[in-house]
Design a protein around this motif. Structure first.
Motif, PDB file in Angstrom:
ATOM      1  N   LEU B   4     -28.973 189.847 -22.644  1.00 16.52           N
ATOM      2  CA  LEU B   4     -27.817 189.718 -21.756  1.00 16.52           C
ATOM      3  C   LEU B   4     -28.095 190.368 -20.407  1.00 16.52           C
ATOM      4  O   LEU B   4     -27.802 189.803 -19.347  1.00 16.52           O
ATOM      5  CB  LEU B   4     -26.588 190.353 -22.402  1.00 16.52           C
ATOM      6  CG  LEU B   4     -25.331 190.411 -21.538  1.00 16.52           C
ATOM      7  CD1 LEU B   4     -24.834 189.001 -21.206  1.00 16.52           C
ATOM      8  CD2 LEU B   4     -24.243 191.200 -22.260  1.00 16.52           C
ATOM      9  N   ILE B  38     -24.897 187.167 -28.998  1.00 18.84           N
ATOM     10  CA  ILE B  38     -23.798 188.110 -28.788  1.00 18.84           C
ATOM     11  C   ILE B  38     -23.002 188.290 -30.083  1.00 18.84           C
ATOM     12  O   ILE B  38     -22.678 189.402 -30.498  1.00 18.84           O
ATOM     13  CB  ILE B  38     -22.894 187.619 -27.631  1.00 18.84           C
ATOM     14  CG1 ILE B  38     -23.599 187.866 -26.286  1.00 18.84           C
ATOM     15  CG2 ILE B  38     -21.523 188.291 -27.671  1.00 18.84           C
ATOM     16  CD1 ILE B  38     -22.954 187.189 -25.084  1.00 18.84           C
ATOM     17  N   THR B  41     -24.991 190.377 -32.537  1.00 24.49           N
ATOM     18  CA  THR B  41     -25.104 191.780 -32.130  1.00 24.49           C
ATOM     19  C   THR B  41     -23.834 192.562 -32.477  1.00 24.49           C
ATOM     20  O   THR B  41     -23.899 193.651 -33.065  1.00 24.49           O
ATOM     21  CB  THR B  41     -25.402 191.874 -30.622  1.00 24.49           C
ATOM     22  OG1 THR B  41     -26.565 191.103 -30.327  1.00 24.49           O
ATOM     23  CG2 THR B  41     -25.612 193.312 -30.177  1.00 24.49           C
ATOM     24  N   PRO B  64     -17.332 183.730 -27.291  1.00 24.58           N
ATOM     25  CA  PRO B  64     -17.935 184.938 -27.877  1.00 24.58           C
ATOM     26  C   PRO B  64     -17.186 185.411 -29.116  1.00 24.58           C
ATOM     27  O   PRO B  64     -17.809 185.728 -30.140  1.00 24.58           O
ATOM     28  CB  PRO B  64     -17.806 185.981 -26.744  1.00 24.58           C
ATOM     29  CG  PRO B  64     -17.687 185.205 -25.488  1.00 24.58           C
ATOM     30  CD  PRO B  64     -17.047 183.898 -25.846  1.00 24.58           C
ATOM     31  N   ASP B 125     -14.771 189.026 -22.774  1.00 23.91           N
ATOM     32  CA  ASP B 125     -15.966 188.816 -21.971  1.00 23.91           C
ATOM     33  C   ASP B 125     -16.177 189.966 -20.988  1.00 23.91           C
ATOM     34  O   ASP B 125     -17.296 190.444 -20.840  1.00 23.91           O
ATOM     35  CB  ASP B 125     -15.913 187.462 -21.254  1.00 23.91           C
ATOM     36  CG  ASP B 125     -14.702 187.296 -20.331  1.00 23.91           C
ATOM     37  OD1 ASP B 125     -14.804 186.551 -19.334  1.00 23.91           O
ATOM     38  OD2 ASP B 125     -13.651 187.899 -20.611  1.00 23.91           O
ATOM     39  N   VAL B 153     -18.484 192.104 -23.706  1.00 23.48           N
ATOM     40  CA  VAL B 153     -19.770 191.530 -23.316  1.00 23.48           C
ATOM     41  C   VAL B 153     -20.275 192.265 -22.058  1.00 23.48           C
ATOM     42  O   VAL B 153     -21.363 192.824 -22.060  1.00 23.48           O
ATOM     43  CB  VAL B 153     -19.675 190.022 -23.082  1.00 23.48           C
ATOM     44  CG1 VAL B 153     -21.044 189.448 -22.692  1.00 23.48           C
ATOM     45  CG2 VAL B 153     -19.162 189.314 -24.334  1.00 23.48           C
ATOM     46  N   LEU B 175     -22.044 195.403 -24.435  1.00 24.63           N
ATOM     47  CA  LEU B 175     -23.417 194.895 -24.506  1.00 24.63           C
ATOM     48  C   LEU B 175     -24.153 195.054 -23.174  1.00 24.63           C
ATOM     49  O   LEU B 175     -25.384 195.074 -23.150  1.00 24.63           O
ATOM     50  CB  LEU B 175     -23.415 193.420 -24.905  1.00 24.63           C
ATOM     51  CG  LEU B 175     -22.697 193.074 -26.204  1.00 24.63           C
ATOM     52  CD1 LEU B 175     -22.926 191.600 -26.544  1.00 24.63           C
ATOM     53  CD2 LEU B 175     -23.158 193.956 -27.352  1.00 24.63           C
TER      54      LEU B 175
END
Lengths: 193, 193
Positions: B4, B38, B41, B64, B125, B153, B175
Motif C-alpha cells: 500500500l 488489504i 492484512t 475494503p 478507507d 487503510v 495500514l
C-alpha cells in the motif's frame, strides 16, 4: 443464478407494488460469499470478451463490481454521485434519476480512467427504470469505450430498464429476473445466468 | 503495509496542504487485488478477536470492508448516507461531516442488523478528522455492540482523527500513516500493520 434466487425467496421483502428489499445481503448488509459467487458467475460469462474495466455506480454496485473485476483481473471504477474536493480532473457526467431514492443526481467518472481502448462490462445491483445503466452507457460512449454488456444482479423485468438498454444494442445479462409480485411473493422470470 | 505504501508513493497525488488523492486504486478506480491484500492484512490482525460484523460507511469503504468481511467469514454492513424508500425500519443515525465533501450527512444503519451480541470491526478507507469513525462508533454503541477496533487503510496522522477515536478507548490500526506532505511528497509515519 440459483443461489441468488433462493436467497431472494428466503430474505427478500416486497414493499408496495414495485419494490424488492434485499437489505440483508446486497443493499445494506452484504454477504461477501454470495458476492464472490456473483463475481464468478459474471466473470465466467464474459471471460473471453476482452474486458478491460468493470464499471458501476456507487454504492450498492461497488462490491459486486469489485468481485467481478477481481475474477477478470481488471480494475473496477465506481461512478460518483457527489462532488468532492479530490475530483479536480476532467469529468464525464450524466444525470440519473434513482428509482429508490426518488432524486436525480449527477453521476461522474474522471475521463482519465477511460479511453477508446477500453472494453467495459457494466455491473449494477438492480435494473429497474434503466436510468443508472443508461447514464453509464452515455458516459462510456462519450469516452469512446466499447461496452460488452450490462450485468445485473436483480432485474425487475416488469419495468422498462431492460428494454431501454437493449434498444442501445447492448446485451443485458441478469442473474435473477423478477416478473412481478403477487401478494407479497416474488414471481420469477427465467434468468440469463 | 508495504504494498500500500509503495502504491501511494507511485500513484498518490498531494492536493494543497492536506489532501491525498488516491483515485486510481481506492476512491474512484479500485484495484481489486490490492483490496484483497488489504482484506487479508486486517483479517490476520483480527482473526482471534471474535468479530461478528464488519461495518463501514458508503461508498469508498465498501470494497475494503467486504474483503475484510469475506476473509473473516462474517457479513459486512455499509452505513447509508441518503434515505431511500426501502429503508423503512428502525434506524440508528449519526451526523457526520465529510472532510473531502465538505458537507454534513446523516449516516444510518438499520437497527435490526446489530445487537449486543455483535463484536464489530470498523473499516474505512481514510481517517482524517475522525468524524466518520466517531459516527459509526456512536451508532454501534447505541446498538449495544462491542467494537474491537477501527481498521483504516490510509490515516492522515497530522489530523485529529486517530486521537479522537483512541480517546473512546477503541484501538486504531492503520495500514499506511501519513505524517504530512512536503513539496508534494508524502511523508510516512510508521504504520500499525
Amino acid at each position: 443464478m440459483e443461489a441468488l434466487v433462493s436467497r431472494i425467496k428466503r430474505d427478500g421483502t416486497v414493499l408496495g407494488d414495485d419494490i424488492l428489499k434485499v437489505d440483508s445481503f446486497l443493499t445494506h448488509q452484504v454477504d461477501p460469499k454470495l458476492m464472490r459467487q456473483i463475481g464468478q458467475t459474471f466473470a465466467q460469462k464474459f471471460a473471453d470478451s476482452g474486458i478491460t474495466k468493470v464499471v458501476t455506480i456507487e454504492a450498492s454496485g461497488n462490491v459486486p463490481a469489485a468481485y467481478v473485476a477481481e475474477e477478470l483481473d481488471v480494475p473496477m471504477i465506481f461512478a460518483k454521485k457527489a462532488k468532492n474536493v479530490t475530483m479536480n480532473d476532467e469529468l464525464l457526467t450524466a444525470e440519473v434519476y434513482s428509482f429508490t431514492k426518488k432524486i436525480t443526481s449527477t453521476v461522474q467518472i474522471s475521463r482519465k480512467f477511460l479511453s477508446e481502448n477500453d472494453k467495459v462490462l457494466i455491473i449494477d445491483d438492480f435494473l429497474a427504470n434503466g436510468q443508472a445503466a443508461l447514464g453509464l452507457i452515455n458516459i462510456l460512449k462519450e469516452a469512446g469505450a466499447q461496452i460488452a454488456g450490462v450485468g445485473i444482479v436483480i432485474e425487475k423485468s416488469f419495468q422498462t430498464g431492460r428494454a431501454l438498454v437493449e434498444e442501445t444494442g447492448i446485451p443485458v445479462v441478469s442473474l435473477a429476473r423478477i416478473a412481478g409480485f403477487d401478494q407479497g411473493q416474488v414471481i420469477f422470470a427465467e434468468a440469463d445466468l
